[in-house]
Design a protein around this motif. Sequence first.
Motif, PDB file in Angstrom:
ATOM      1  N   GLU A   5      26.746  62.937  -9.755  1.00 10.60           N
ATOM      2  CA  GLU A   5      26.851  61.907 -10.448  1.00 10.60           C
ATOM      3  C   GLU A   5      25.919  61.153 -11.847  1.00 10.60           C
ATOM      4  OE1 GLU A   5      27.658  58.824  -7.308  1.00 10.60           O
ATOM      5  OE2 GLU A   5      29.483  58.842  -7.168  1.00 10.60           O
ATOM      6  N   LEU A   8      26.159  63.356 -14.749  1.00 12.63           N
ATOM      7  CA  LEU A   8      27.695  63.250 -15.127  1.00 12.63           C
ATOM      8  C   LEU A   8      27.070  61.825 -16.316  1.00 12.63           C
ATOM      9  CD1 LEU A   8      30.375  64.027 -15.978  1.00 12.63           C
ATOM     10  CD2 LEU A   8      31.048  62.371 -13.669  1.00 12.63           C
ATOM     11  N   LEU A   9      26.568  61.105 -15.400  1.00 17.04           N
ATOM     12  CA  LEU A   9      26.394  60.094 -16.035  1.00 17.04           C
ATOM     13  C   LEU A   9      24.469  60.118 -17.744  1.00 17.04           C
ATOM     14  CD1 LEU A   9      26.560  57.141 -16.323  1.00 17.04           C
ATOM     15  CD2 LEU A   9      24.418  56.434 -15.332  1.00 17.04           C
ATOM     16  N   ILE A  12      27.621  62.318 -20.119  1.00 16.93           N
ATOM     17  CA  ILE A  12      28.663  61.450 -21.189  1.00 16.93           C
ATOM     18  C   ILE A  12      27.183  60.885 -21.678  1.00 16.93           C
ATOM     19  CG2 ILE A  12      29.530  59.349 -20.598  1.00 16.93           C
ATOM     20  CD1 ILE A  12      31.135  59.663 -17.921  1.00 16.93           C
ATOM     21  N   LEU A  13      26.114  60.137 -21.311  1.00 13.83           N
ATOM     22  CA  LEU A  13      25.148  59.161 -22.299  1.00 13.83           C
ATOM     23  C   LEU A  13      24.918  60.506 -24.130  1.00 13.83           C
ATOM     24  CD1 LEU A  13      23.155  57.643 -19.445  1.00 13.83           C
ATOM     25  CD2 LEU A  13      24.650  56.581 -21.286  1.00 13.83           C
ATOM     26  N   ALA A  15      26.545  62.447 -24.516  1.00  8.06           N
ATOM     27  CA  ALA A  15      28.027  63.271 -25.816  1.00  8.06           C
ATOM     28  C   ALA A  15      27.796  61.845 -26.297  1.00  8.06           C
ATOM     29  CB  ALA A  15      29.376  63.678 -24.952  1.00  8.06           C
ATOM     30  N   THR A  16      27.277  60.480 -25.768  1.00  6.64           N
ATOM     31  CA  THR A  16      28.390  59.543 -26.495  1.00  6.64           C
ATOM     32  C   THR A  16      27.045  59.263 -27.835  1.00  6.64           C
ATOM     33  OG1 THR A  16      28.957  58.171 -24.598  1.00  6.64           O
ATOM     34  CG2 THR A  16      28.076  56.966 -26.449  1.00  6.64           C
TER      35      THR A  16
END
Length: 247
Positions: A5, A8-9, A12-13, A15-16
């Motif tokens: 997790e 994944l987090l 995501i960060l 990518a953002t």
Amino acid sequence: MDPKEKELLVAILIATLLVVSVLIAFIAVIIRQQAKYRKLAQQKLNAEILTLENERRRVASDLHDEVGPILSAIKLQISNIKGRDDSDIQIIEKAGSHLNKIILNVREVSNNLMPNVLLRKGLDAAIYDFIQKFENTSKLKIEFKANENIRYSQNTEVNIYRIVQEIVHNAVKHSQATELIIALKMEPNAITLSTQDNGIGFKQLPDAKNGLGLINLQSRSDILKAVFSSEIQRGKGTKYLFEIPID
């Protein structure tokens, strides 16, 4: 939170952040391109108006210095012709009368292209002269206020003079005004030109003939790097204010 997790987090960060960075870079490019476009457009406008004024000055000079003297010489030669009878005298007099009208028209065209009084005596005198001539052929009553008779650069004087001309014509053609007040003042760091008429006002949208005058005012204002504001209301007249930095 288990390791998967967290990974994944983090992904995501990252990518953002990448997406946000790309958006910021894209927006920055757009802003730079718009600024570049505005600068190029302004340079083009300045060049066009400068070319226009130079051409006006050249044609006015040619009319005043070359065409005018030639016509005057022809008039003198015609006036020295001796008619043999009344018919000849009438023809000579009529030719002289036509030449007088042509000479006056040439002078008027030359003055409209580039007022000689503007070059010789300055902005205030040129505006007074223009107002006097305009009132002789119009119902518009104009009050001109100027606190000092100061000479500015030729570029400044010519463009302010053109602005005044445009405002006066707008007051008659579009606002249908009968009274117009023009004030030209020297402030500590700027020249202020303010006008107010008692007309009906007109649309500010540049999609009709009314808009062309406003576009011309804005163009001249941009060349002078002036702050230009207007208050145009239906039935309540029109106000303009130009704050022109001293060059």
